[in-house]
Design an enzyme around this catalytic site. Structure first.
Site, PDB file in Angstrom:
ATOM      1  N   ALA A  21     -17.294   3.066  47.013  1.00  0.00           N
ATOM      2  CA  ALA A  21     -15.702   3.442  46.151  1.00  0.00           C
ATOM      3  C   ALA A  21     -14.981   3.579  46.182  1.00  0.00           C
ATOM      4  O   ALA A  21     -14.279   3.366  45.434  1.00  0.00           O
ATOM      5  CB  ALA A  21     -16.473   5.360  46.260  1.00  0.00           C
ATOM      6  N   GLY A  35     -13.880  -0.133  46.224  1.00  0.00           N
ATOM      7  CA  GLY A  35     -14.003  -1.559  46.313  1.00  0.00           C
ATOM      8  C   GLY A  35     -12.887  -1.283  44.817  1.00  0.00           C
ATOM      9  O   GLY A  35     -12.987  -0.799  44.211  1.00  0.00           O
ATOM     10  N   ILE A  58     -15.162  -2.224  41.935  1.00  0.00           N
ATOM     11  CA  ILE A  58     -15.932  -1.932  41.030  1.00  0.00           C
ATOM     12  C   ILE A  58     -16.070  -0.260  41.023  1.00  0.00           C
ATOM     13  O   ILE A  58     -16.443   0.402  40.572  1.00  0.00           O
ATOM     14  CB  ILE A  58     -17.306  -2.325  41.435  1.00  0.00           C
ATOM     15  CG1 ILE A  58     -17.688  -4.072  40.352  1.00  0.00           C
ATOM     16  CG2 ILE A  58     -18.034  -1.689  40.417  1.00  0.00           C
ATOM     17  CD1 ILE A  58     -18.730  -4.708  41.129  1.00  0.00           C
ATOM     18  N   ARG A 110     -16.699 -11.625  43.885  1.00  0.00           N
ATOM     19  CA  ARG A 110     -17.258 -13.669  44.432  1.00  0.00           C
ATOM     20  C   ARG A 110     -15.033 -14.076  44.517  1.00  0.00           C
ATOM     21  O   ARG A 110     -14.532 -13.086  43.664  1.00  0.00           O
ATOM     22  CB  ARG A 110     -17.682 -14.663  42.720  1.00  0.00           C
ATOM     23  CG  ARG A 110     -18.911 -13.800  42.553  1.00  0.00           C
ATOM     24  CD  ARG A 110     -19.126 -14.969  41.804  1.00  0.00           C
ATOM     25  NE  ARG A 110     -19.686 -14.243  41.047  1.00  0.00           N
ATOM     26  CZ  ARG A 110     -18.995 -15.633  39.562  1.00  0.00           C
ATOM     27  NH1 ARG A 110     -19.478 -16.576  39.483  1.00  0.00           N
ATOM     28  NH2 ARG A 110     -19.565 -14.997  38.491  1.00  0.00           N
ATOM     29  N   ARG A 143     -23.541 -16.744  43.060  1.00  0.00           N
ATOM     30  CA  ARG A 143     -23.554 -15.075  43.317  1.00  0.00           C
ATOM     31  C   ARG A 143     -24.211 -15.541  44.528  1.00  0.00           C
ATOM     32  O   ARG A 143     -24.300 -14.463  46.002  1.00  0.00           O
ATOM     33  CB  ARG A 143     -24.592 -14.750  42.567  1.00  0.00           C
ATOM     34  CG  ARG A 143     -23.475 -13.739  41.294  1.00  0.00           C
ATOM     35  CD  ARG A 143     -24.020 -13.419  39.472  1.00  0.00           C
ATOM     36  NE  ARG A 143     -23.556 -12.724  39.334  1.00  0.00           N
ATOM     37  CZ  ARG A 143     -22.959 -13.637  38.326  1.00  0.00           C
ATOM     38  NH1 ARG A 143     -23.171 -14.591  38.167  1.00  0.00           N
ATOM     39  NH2 ARG A 143     -22.547 -12.619  37.683  1.00  0.00           N
ATOM     40  N   ASP A 199     -24.460  -8.146  31.117  1.00  0.00           N
ATOM     41  CA  ASP A 199     -24.580  -8.916  30.488  1.00  0.00           C
ATOM     42  C   ASP A 199     -24.849  -8.482  28.965  1.00  0.00           C
ATOM     43  O   ASP A 199     -24.596  -9.206  27.922  1.00  0.00           O
ATOM     44  CB  ASP A 199     -25.842  -9.579  30.407  1.00  0.00           C
ATOM     45  CG  ASP A 199     -26.014  -9.992  32.718  1.00  0.00           C
ATOM     46  OD1 ASP A 199     -24.830 -10.485  33.074  1.00  0.00           O
ATOM     47  OD2 ASP A 199     -27.077  -9.674  32.613  1.00  0.00           O
ATOM     48  N   ARG A 227     -21.542  -7.814  27.582  1.00  0.00           N
ATOM     49  CA  ARG A 227     -20.375  -9.445  26.841  1.00  0.00           C
ATOM     50  C   ARG A 227     -21.514  -9.837  25.636  1.00  0.00           C
ATOM     51  O   ARG A 227     -20.514 -10.523  24.366  1.00  0.00           O
ATOM     52  CB  ARG A 227     -20.595 -10.450  27.659  1.00  0.00           C
ATOM     53  CG  ARG A 227     -20.298  -9.775  29.561  1.00  0.00           C
ATOM     54  CD  ARG A 227     -20.115 -10.721  30.451  1.00  0.00           C
ATOM     55  NE  ARG A 227     -19.527 -11.009  31.578  1.00  0.00           N
ATOM     56  CZ  ARG A 227     -19.289 -10.780  32.927  1.00  0.00           C
ATOM     57  NH1 ARG A 227     -20.430 -11.153  32.644  1.00  0.00           N
ATOM     58  NH2 ARG A 227     -18.041 -10.855  33.714  1.00  0.00           N
ATOM     59  N   HIS A 275     -30.208 -12.131  36.041  1.00  0.00           N
ATOM     60  CA  HIS A 275     -28.561 -11.677  36.308  1.00  0.00           C
ATOM     61  C   HIS A 275     -27.503 -12.544  37.008  1.00  0.00           C
ATOM     62  O   HIS A 275     -25.642 -12.823  38.053  1.00  0.00           O
ATOM     63  CB  HIS A 275     -28.761 -10.396  36.796  1.00  0.00           C
ATOM     64  CG  HIS A 275     -26.648  -9.350  37.273  1.00  0.00           C
ATOM     65  ND1 HIS A 275     -26.261  -9.525  35.032  1.00  0.00           N
ATOM     66  CD2 HIS A 275     -25.220  -8.789  37.794  1.00  0.00           C
ATOM     67  CE1 HIS A 275     -25.037  -8.488  35.513  1.00  0.00           C
ATOM     68  NE2 HIS A 275     -24.698  -8.976  36.550  1.00  0.00           N
TER      69      HIS A 275
END
Length: 317
Positions: free
Chosen positions: A16, A18, A20, A87, A93, A156, A159, A183
């Site tokens: 939590a 991080g 994201i 990344r 990945r 995905d 986008r 993914h």
């Protein structure tokens, strides 16, 4: 069917603090389907929880330190896992695998022991491999249910809608575009055939951009991060659909990465999945593909098989 006033969803976000995790936790705090929000990270989660607890929504927020993982995942309905290293420029990945696979294994094991009936949504890359890792970890503690373990591939689709909408001059919020496979890179297969106003060249360009959109963000951030905000947005979109289904709403379909038989050569695959009160309610077959999409799928399967094998091998050690 709309959710009644008695809808309850207890959610844990693991990772939590991080890139994201923080925006995803904010979106969960503001999500009307969340009644309790439990935040965990190796450091900083109590601080994130204290900050979010000042927001005037109904969700109760609690933060947990590294030694309290079991408490963080106890008695929850939905677990979101964005934990792991991001990344950086030049990284694939797969470069993330050794670190993030161990993190996902340990977190999935804890969830299996404390909340064996919880639905788990995995964001940590490489999703093609970390989902099989989680499945093997849950098997070891005797609580693996393939209906309840998901790879969140929604970015995905986000986008695809965004890029195609811009190309055809329509709002992306009005579009629904299936994206199947996996993914990462060429394992991502967007199905654009219905957009007949697109030229063959545009379809090829858009396909490549959807497949490698993450690289675009990594490069633009010049080493300072990856796709965190857009991934948090996508994670919230998937989680909202999942919570609606857990609370009894019907006919909710998301393309998401699960244990599947729709592509016989891949044990895990992303395709349209109907969500239900137990997680996966029905996995729909892959839509009919044109010649270009069939070529994309062949490349997808070739890469995806290796990704899955790698995850299973790691998780089964």
């Amino acid at each position: 069917m709309r959710c009644s006033l008695r809808c309850l969803t207890r959610v844990a976000v693991l990772g939590a603090n991080g890139g994201i995790g923080q925006p995803l936790s904010l979106l969960m705090k503001n999500n009307k389907y969340v009644t309790e929000l439990k935040l965990y990270d190796v450091k900083g989660a109590p601080g994130v929880a204290a900050d979010l607890s000042h927001i005037n929504t109904d969700a109760k927020v609690t933060g947990y330190a590294v030694e309290d993982l079991a408490k963080a995942v106890a008695d929850v309905d939905l677990v979101l896992i964005p934990a792991g290293v991001p990344r950086k420029p030049g990284m694939t990945r797969d470069d993330l695998f050794n670190t993030n696979a161990g993190i996902v294994r340990d977190l999935a094991t804890a969830v299996g022991k404390a909340s064996p009936k919880a639905v788990i949504g995995i964001i940590s890359n490489p999703v093609n491999s970390t989902v099989p890792v989680a499945a093997e970890a849950l098997k070891k503690v005797g609580c693996y249910d393939p209906r309840k373990v998901f790879g969140i591939t929604t970015l995905d689709h986000v986008r695809a809608r965004t890029f195609v909408g811009a190309a055809i001059g329509k709002s992306p919020t009005t579009l629904s575009i299936p994206v199947i496979g996996g993914h990462s890179g060429e394992t991502i297969v967007p199905l654009l055939a219905e957009f007949t106003q697109l030229s063959e060249e545009q379809v090829q360009q858009l396909t490549h951009r959807i497949q490698f959109g993450g690289d675009e963000v990594v490069k633009a951030k010049a080493g300072a991060g990856s796709a965190t905000l857009s991934m948090a947005f996508a994670g919230n979109e998937w989680a909202t659909s999942m919570m609606r289904a857990l609370n009894g709403e019907k006919n909710i379909v998301e393309c998401t990465y699960v244990e599947s038989t729709v592509e016989p050569s891949c044990a895990f695959f992303s395709s349209p999945v109907e969500l239900g009160k137990d997680g996966v309610a029905k996995i729909h077959p892959v839509p009919k593909l044109n010649a270009f999409e069939q070529k994309l799928l062949a490349k997808c399967v070739e890469g995806l098989q290796g990704n899955i094998k790698k995850g299973v091998a790691f998780g089964s050690k």
